[in-house]
Design a protein around this motif. Structure first.
Motif, PDB file in Angstrom:
ATOM      1  N   ASP A  35       0.820  -1.211   0.000  1.00  0.00           N
ATOM      2  CA  ASP A  35       0.000   0.000   0.000  1.00  0.00           C
ATOM      3  C   ASP A  35       0.856   1.265   0.000  1.00  0.00           C
ATOM      4  O   ASP A  35       0.539   2.242  -0.677  1.00  0.00           O
ATOM      5  N   LEU A  36       1.937   1.258   0.762  1.00  0.00           N
ATOM      6  CA  LEU A  36       2.831   2.414   0.780  1.00  0.00           C
ATOM      7  C   LEU A  36       3.410   2.676  -0.609  1.00  0.00           C
ATOM      8  O   LEU A  36       3.495   3.820  -1.047  1.00  0.00           O
ATOM      9  N   ASP A  43       9.635   6.635   0.596  1.00  0.00           N
ATOM     10  CA  ASP A  43      10.595   6.730   1.696  1.00  0.00           C
ATOM     11  C   ASP A  43      10.122   6.003   2.949  1.00  0.00           C
ATOM     12  O   ASP A  43      10.923   5.648   3.798  1.00  0.00           O
ATOM     13  N   SER A  44       8.821   5.774   3.063  1.00  0.00           N
ATOM     14  CA  SER A  44       8.272   5.069   4.230  1.00  0.00           C
ATOM     15  C   SER A  44       8.278   3.560   4.061  1.00  0.00           C
ATOM     16  O   SER A  44       8.105   2.827   5.024  1.00  0.00           O
ATOM     17  N   HIS A  50      15.473   2.275  -0.022  1.00  0.00           N
ATOM     18  CA  HIS A  50      16.895   2.189  -0.370  1.00  0.00           C
ATOM     19  C   HIS A  50      17.176   2.542  -1.835  1.00  0.00           C
ATOM     20  O   HIS A  50      18.317   2.722  -2.218  1.00  0.00           O
ATOM     21  N   LEU A  51      16.129   2.630  -2.644  1.00  0.00           N
ATOM     22  CA  LEU A  51      16.317   2.923  -4.069  1.00  0.00           C
ATOM     23  C   LEU A  51      16.549   4.417  -4.273  1.00  0.00           C
ATOM     24  O   LEU A  51      15.886   5.247  -3.661  1.00  0.00           O
ATOM     25  N   LEU A  52      17.475   4.748  -5.156  1.00  0.00           N
ATOM     26  CA  LEU A  52      17.815   6.150  -5.350  1.00  0.00           C
ATOM     27  C   LEU A  52      17.007   6.806  -6.457  1.00  0.00           C
ATOM     28  O   LEU A  52      16.559   7.936  -6.316  1.00  0.00           O
ATOM     29  N   SER A  53      16.801   6.119  -7.551  1.00  0.00           N
ATOM     30  CA  SER A  53      16.139   6.776  -8.683  1.00  0.00           C
ATOM     31  C   SER A  53      14.625   6.630  -8.607  1.00  0.00           C
ATOM     32  O   SER A  53      14.100   5.616  -8.167  1.00  0.00           O
ATOM     33  N   GLU A  54      13.949   7.675  -9.041  1.00  0.00           N
ATOM     34  CA  GLU A  54      12.489   7.644  -9.102  1.00  0.00           C
ATOM     35  C   GLU A  54      12.024   6.582 -10.094  1.00  0.00           C
ATOM     36  O   GLU A  54      10.983   5.962  -9.901  1.00  0.00           O
TER      37      GLU A  54
END
Length: 84
Positions: A35-36, A43-44, A50-54
């Motif tokens: 769901d998040l 970020d939650s 931990h992933l950097l790219s959108e």
């Protein structure tokens, strides 16, 4: 060390079983994580924090929606909107 070390009432299913610190059982915690990501709260979520790219985060979101659908599983739409 397991995250689900003690038995208590799961706040998602309201049954006694091993829960984490929230307290949610493993099944409800997985639903919460999905769901998040569905709501782009990257970020939650442990899955995407931990992933950097959108682009990578969106790929995880697309994969979850493909596998589990776009409807929220644990949160309700009205509950989520009130948190923002």
């Amino acid at each position: 060390m397991s995250d689900y070390q003690y038995e208590a009432e799961c706040h998602g299913r309201f049954i006694i079983q091993p829960v984490n610190h929230i307290p949610l059982c493993k099944s409800c915690n997985n639903k919460k994580e999905r769901d998040l990501v569905r709501t782009r709260s990257y970020d939650s979520s442990v899955l995407t924090s931990h992933l950097l790219s959108e682009e990578a985060k969106e790929n995880v979101r697309k994969d979850i929606i493909f596998k589990y659908g776009s409807d929220l599983e644990l949160f309700s739409d009205s509950t989520y909107r009130s948190l923002n």
